[in-house]
Motif scaffolding. Structure first.
Motif, PDB file in Angstrom:
ATOM      1  N   UNK A 242       0.654  -1.278  -0.166  1.00 15.71           N
ATOM      2  CA  UNK A 242       0.032   0.087   0.015  1.00 15.71           C
ATOM      3  C   UNK A 242       0.817   1.190   0.000  1.00 15.71           C
ATOM      4  N   UNK A 243       0.395   2.286  -0.827  1.00 19.14           N
ATOM      5  CA  UNK A 243       1.263   3.552  -0.993  1.00 19.14           C
ATOM      6  C   UNK A 243       0.171   4.795  -0.738  1.00 19.14           C
ATOM      7  N   UNK A 244       0.767   5.327   0.081  1.00 20.81           N
ATOM      8  CA  UNK A 244      -0.190   6.596   0.609  1.00 20.81           C
ATOM      9  C   UNK A 244       0.477   7.942   0.524  1.00 20.81           C
ATOM     10  N   UNK A 245       0.064   8.919  -0.052  1.00 17.97           N
ATOM     11  CA  UNK A 245       0.521  10.163  -0.371  1.00 17.97           C
ATOM     12  C   UNK A 245      -0.142  11.425   0.182  1.00 17.97           C
ATOM     13  N   UNK A 246       0.249  12.212   1.147  1.00 17.09           N
ATOM     14  CA  UNK A 246      -0.601  13.089   1.932  1.00 17.09           C
ATOM     15  C   UNK A 246      -0.329  14.503   1.377  1.00 17.09           C
ATOM     16  N   UNK A 247       0.693  14.754   0.565  1.00 12.91           N
ATOM     17  CA  UNK A 247       0.750  16.077   0.126  1.00 12.91           C
ATOM     18  C   UNK A 247       1.299  17.073   0.861  1.00 12.91           C
ATOM     19  N   UNK A 248       1.760  16.889   2.098  1.00 13.88           N
ATOM     20  CA  UNK A 248       2.117  17.742   3.241  1.00 13.88           C
ATOM     21  C   UNK A 248       3.455  18.637   2.413  1.00 13.88           C
ATOM     22  N   UNK A 249       4.307  18.103   1.715  1.00 10.34           N
ATOM     23  CA  UNK A 249       5.308  18.840   1.208  1.00 10.34           C
ATOM     24  C   UNK A 249       5.089  20.284   0.464  1.00 10.34           C
ATOM     25  N   UNK A 250       3.658  20.117  -0.204  1.00  7.01           N
ATOM     26  CA  UNK A 250       3.301  21.059  -0.972  1.00  7.01           C
ATOM     27  C   UNK A 250       3.522  21.006  -2.431  1.00  7.01           C
ATOM     28  N   UNK A 251       4.636  19.803  -2.626  1.00  3.34           N
ATOM     29  CA  UNK A 251       4.871  19.801  -4.315  1.00  3.34           C
ATOM     30  C   UNK A 251       4.157  18.721  -4.755  1.00  3.34           C
ATOM     31  N   UNK A 252       3.597  19.374  -5.811  1.00  8.65           N
ATOM     32  CA  UNK A 252       2.919  18.160  -6.773  1.00  8.65           C
ATOM     33  C   UNK A 252       3.802  17.497  -7.923  1.00  8.65           C
ATOM     34  N   UNK A 253       3.383  16.130  -7.816  1.00 18.76           N
ATOM     35  CA  UNK A 253       4.090  15.256  -8.986  1.00 18.76           C
ATOM     36  C   UNK A 253       2.864  15.165 -10.099  1.00 18.76           C
TER      37      UNK A 253
END
Length: 420
Positions: A242-253
């Motif tokens: 499982x892979x979770x991405x919370x976006x806390x860095x503010x950098x969008x891929x």
């Protein structure tokens, strides 16, 4: 590109990723009055996009079925609850009810929305979970949940079964003044033939990534990592990544920013490869880790079939255990993969260690264009006596290749698995 990525092989794990909290507690899932850590919680207050890959076994554990349903339903996710010691597999309607109860309990104690937690279990198949213990463990985990290295390490320990050590890694890279982190933890030592094995892996990132790109990144990394290892050729009912991405860095891929996307994908691959090699290297009672490289194949499928035939051959694996450079067994296994190899074209060599690049320093030929190189016997013996080595097989039929990571097979494996 990978030179821009910093890898920490034995990091605390998932709590290295900003915004993620972890916990690991003991709740006696095995019902043997054991104080062993056996329940883990991973949580992000910030909503996450998610992706996953799962066992292809026709018999799937209740948590696998539930997680696949949750992913198919879409939406945001907040965490994962995991128990070791009991697989909750082959447990019928009660198993599904218990998996859902774990989901609901985790959501309640974390104050998360409905259907926002995944559930994973690993351990003995065919036993109903001791739910009183499990639910108590989830309650306790919520009270110690934090972003400390200590709880991150506890979570990584709590998911283990027959493993001898925890498996964690962190990768980081900088982009326009911001640091992107990808970190993971895994478990697995036996029943390893991922397509996917009793293996679980959990990866998190603080990048902002769409479900589609997150899924594509995971599947790409999975092909050359978790799906490229074998210990005993047995596929589990519970395999899950499982892979979770919370976006806390503010950098969008995004795929529109090709350079950033490539960096991110390389970081994901590095994390998955590190965890996969740790799983193979911790195979139940193994003594050797072997890289099997098959190249010069007409297509990737043919290369993979040959590599798996070699890596799963009991005769080959036992000869590795005995430090016997019995290349005849290798060639026999390659032949029964039945992909149309031609003996007179084959080059076969033994290589010291596990080289990760195309340079095979110290390579010692065993066959050249199908002709035995018997004068090299003492050198083959020396290489296969080491704890890590590589088999390099060139079929000279095309341009495709596949790399598999395998192990030997010892008396200790048989003794360990003859009874649960």
């Amino acid at each position: 590109m990978t030179s821009d990525i910093t890898i920490t092989p034995h990091s605390p794990g998932i709590a290295d990723v900003p915004g993620f909290h972890c916990a690991g507690v003991a709740c006696d899932v095995r019902c043997n009055d054991d104080s062993r850590l056996d329940l883990a919680l991973v949580y992000s207050k910030t909503p996450c996009t998610a992706a996953g890959v799962f066992t292809t076994n026709d018999i799937k554990a209740a948590p696998v079925v539930l997680d696949q349903e949750l992913l198919a339903g879409g939406g945001d996710f907040h965490g994962i609850v995991i128990n070791s010691g009991n697989a909750n597999a082959c447990t019928g309607t009660q198993g599904m009810a218990d998996a859902r109860a774990m989901l609901e309990k985790a959501e309640a104690v974390c104050g998360a929305p409905e259907k926002s937690f995944f559930v994973c279990s690993t351990g003995r198949i065919g036993r109903v979970l001791p739910m009183e213990n499990v639910l108590r463990g989830i309650d306790e985990a919520a009270t110690v949940l934090d972003d400390s290295a200590a709880q991150s390490k506890a979570a990584a320990e709590a998911i283990l079964t027959s493993d001898t050590r925890s498996k964690t890694v962190t990768a980081q890279f900088d982009w326009e003044g911001e640091t992107i982190t990808v970190a993971g933890m895994a478990k697995g030592a036996g029943m390893i033939e991922p397509n996917m094995a009793t293996m679980l892996a959990f990866i998190a990132t603080d990048a902002k990534v769409s479900h589609a790109l997150l899924s594509a990144s995971l599947k790409s990394a999975n092909t050359t990592s978790f799906n490229a290892i074998t210990v005993d050729g047995d596929m589990s009912t519970n395999d899950t990544v499982l892979f979770l991405a919370n976006g806390e860095s503010g950098v969008e891929i995004t795929s529109q920013n090709a350079e950033l996307a490539e960096l991110f994908i390389e970081a994901v691959k590095a994390v998955c490869k590190d965890l996969a090699l740790k799983i193979a290297g911790d195979g139940e009672r193994i003594t050797k880790l072997v890289q099997v490289i098959v190249e010069g194949a007409k297509d990737v499928s043919s290369a993979e079939k040959v590599a798996r035939a070699i890596g799963n051959s009991l005769l080959v694996k036992t000869s590795w255990y005995g430090s016997d450079p019995n290349w005849g067994r290798l060639l026999d296994a390659a032949g029964y993969a039945r992909v149309g190899i031609i003996e007179e074209k084959i080059d076969l060599a033994y290589v010291p260690g596990i080289p990760m690049s195309g340079a095979f320093e110290g390579s010692v030929p065993a066959l050249t264009q199908g002709q035995p190189q018997d004068d090299n016997l003492s050198q083959w013996k020396e290489i296969v006596s080491e704890k890590e080595f590589t088999i390099h097989l060139n079929l000279n039929l095309g341009s495709e290749k596949f790399t598999l990571y395998s192990t030997d097979l010892s008396e200790g494996y048989v003794d360990f698995n003859k009874s649960e």
